[in-house]
Motif scaffolding. Structure first.
Motif, short mmCIF file in Angstrom:
data_model
loop_
_atom_site.label_atom_id
_atom_site.label_comp_id
_atom_site.label_asym_id
_atom_site.label_seq_id
_atom_site.Cartn_x
_atom_site.Cartn_y
_atom_site.Cartn_z
N ASP A 191 -11.67 10.05 3.39
CA ASP A 191 -10.93 9.60 2.22
C ASP A 191 -11.33 8.19 1.81
O ASP A 191 -11.15 7.78 0.67
CB ASP A 191 -9.42 9.61 2.49
CG ASP A 191 -8.86 11.00 2.76
OD1 ASP A 191 -9.32 11.95 2.11
OD2 ASP A 191 -7.99 11.12 3.63
N LEU A 192 -11.88 7.44 2.79
CA LEU A 192 -12.24 6.04 2.56
C LEU A 192 -13.75 5.87 2.39
O LEU A 192 -14.25 4.75 2.41
CB LEU A 192 -11.74 5.19 3.73
CG LEU A 192 -10.24 5.26 4.02
CD1 LEU A 192 -9.90 4.49 5.27
CD2 LEU A 192 -9.45 4.76 2.82
N GLY A 193 -14.44 7.00 2.27
CA GLY A 193 -15.88 6.92 2.08
C GLY A 193 -16.69 6.97 3.36
O GLY A 193 -17.90 6.78 3.35
N GLY A 194 -16.01 7.22 4.49
CA GLY A 194 -16.71 7.24 5.78
C GLY A 194 -17.06 8.62 6.25
O GLY A 194 -16.76 9.61 5.69
N CYS A 227 0.80 -1.23 0.00
CA CYS A 227 0.00 0.00 0.00
C CYS A 227 0.83 1.27 0.00
O CYS A 227 0.33 2.35 -0.30
CB CYS A 227 -0.93 0.01 1.21
SG CYS A 227 -2.12 -1.35 1.22
N GLY A 228 2.10 1.19 0.38
CA GLY A 228 2.94 2.37 0.49
C GLY A 228 2.97 2.87 1.93
O GLY A 228 2.38 2.27 2.83
N ARG A 275 -7.09 0.87 -5.22
CA ARG A 275 -7.62 2.23 -5.05
C ARG A 275 -6.96 2.93 -3.87
O ARG A 275 -6.68 4.12 -3.92
CB ARG A 275 -9.13 2.19 -4.86
CG ARG A 275 -9.86 1.86 -6.13
CD ARG A 275 -11.34 1.94 -5.93
NE ARG A 275 -12.02 1.57 -7.15
CZ ARG A 275 -13.26 1.19 -7.20
NH1 ARG A 275 -13.99 1.12 -6.10
NH2 ARG A 275 -13.83 0.88 -8.36
N PHE A 276 -6.73 2.17 -2.80
CA PHE A 276 -6.08 2.75 -1.63
C PHE A 276 -4.65 3.19 -1.97
O PHE A 276 -4.22 4.28 -1.61
CB PHE A 276 -6.08 1.77 -0.47
CG PHE A 276 -5.51 2.36 0.79
CD1 PHE A 276 -6.26 3.23 1.56
CD2 PHE A 276 -4.23 2.05 1.20
CE1 PHE A 276 -5.73 3.79 2.72
CE2 PHE A 276 -3.70 2.60 2.35
CZ PHE A 276 -4.46 3.47 3.11
N ARG A 277 -3.93 2.34 -2.70
CA ARG A 277 -2.57 2.68 -3.10
C ARG A 277 -2.56 3.96 -3.93
O ARG A 277 -1.71 4.83 -3.75
CB ARG A 277 -1.97 1.52 -3.89
CG ARG A 277 -0.50 1.64 -4.11
CD ARG A 277 0.07 0.47 -4.85
NE ARG A 277 -0.87 -0.65 -4.88
CZ ARG A 277 -0.56 -1.88 -5.24
NH1 ARG A 277 0.64 -2.17 -5.60
NH2 ARG A 277 -1.46 -2.83 -5.24
N ASP A 278 -3.53 4.10 -4.85
CA ASP A 278 -3.65 5.32 -5.65
C ASP A 278 -3.94 6.53 -4.76
O ASP A 278 -3.38 7.60 -4.97
CB ASP A 278 -4.76 5.19 -6.69
CG ASP A 278 -4.29 4.55 -7.97
OD1 ASP A 278 -3.07 4.35 -8.14
OD2 ASP A 278 -5.16 4.24 -8.81
N LEU A 279 -4.82 6.35 -3.78
CA LEU A 279 -5.14 7.43 -2.85
C LEU A 279 -3.89 7.88 -2.11
O LEU A 279 -3.62 9.08 -2.01
CB LEU A 279 -6.21 6.95 -1.85
CG LEU A 279 -6.50 7.87 -0.68
CD1 LEU A 279 -7.16 9.16 -1.16
CD2 LEU A 279 -7.37 7.17 0.35
N GLY A 281 1.74 13.08 -3.20
CA GLY A 281 2.29 13.97 -4.21
C GLY A 281 3.80 13.94 -4.19
O GLY A 281 4.41 12.87 -4.18
N ASP A 282 4.42 15.11 -4.15
CA ASP A 282 5.88 15.23 -4.12
C ASP A 282 6.43 15.38 -2.70
O ASP A 282 7.61 15.60 -2.52
CB ASP A 282 6.33 16.44 -4.95
CG ASP A 282 6.06 16.25 -6.43
OD1 ASP A 282 6.07 15.09 -6.89
OD2 ASP A 282 5.82 17.26 -7.12
N SER A 283 5.56 15.27 -1.71
CA SER A 283 5.97 15.46 -0.32
C SER A 283 6.87 14.31 0.15
O SER A 283 6.77 13.20 -0.34
CB SER A 283 4.73 15.52 0.58
OG SER A 283 5.11 15.59 1.93
N THR A 284 7.71 14.62 1.11
CA THR A 284 8.53 13.58 1.73
C THR A 284 7.82 13.00 2.96
O THR A 284 8.30 12.05 3.55
CB THR A 284 9.90 14.13 2.17
OG1 THR A 284 9.69 15.20 3.09
CG2 THR A 284 10.69 14.62 0.97
N GLN A 285 6.69 13.59 3.33
CA GLN A 285 5.91 13.15 4.49
C GLN A 285 4.87 12.12 4.07
O GLN A 285 4.33 12.19 2.97
CB GLN A 285 5.21 14.34 5.15
CG GLN A 285 6.15 15.41 5.65
CD GLN A 285 7.01 14.91 6.79
OE1 GLN A 285 6.50 14.31 7.73
NE2 GLN A 285 8.30 15.15 6.71
#
Length: 84
Positions: free
Chosen positions: A81-84, A34-35, A59-63, A69-73
């Protein structure tokens, strides 16, 4: 859940991940599938009790990728974000 080897299970895909430590209200997971991400405490609770269904791993991995983005965080994933 932490194993004797210092791994935790990714709450999204169930694969052994590094991390598992809290930063504020979020917990960091560094999952090979998932990253790296921070999952808000509310999202963890909702996933654990079944109120929020586990997201599709792709989809979670894409999210995670989009939010980082380009952040290091590591991005913080919220229940919304998960529909809740």
């Amino acid at each position: 859940m932490t194993s004797d080897l210092g791994y935790v299970l990714c709450p999204v895909c169930g694969y052994p991940a590094r991390g598992g430590h809290a930063v504020g209200d979020a917990t960091i997971y560094i999952c090979p599938h998932c990253g790296g991400y921070r999952l808000a405490g509310t999202a963890i609770t909702l996933l654990e009790n079944g109120t929020l269904p586990k997201p599709d791993v792709e989809r979670f991995r894409d999210l995670v990728r989009r939010k980082r983005g380009d952040s290091t965080q590591y991005p913080t994933i919220m229940p919304g974000d998960l529909g809740g």
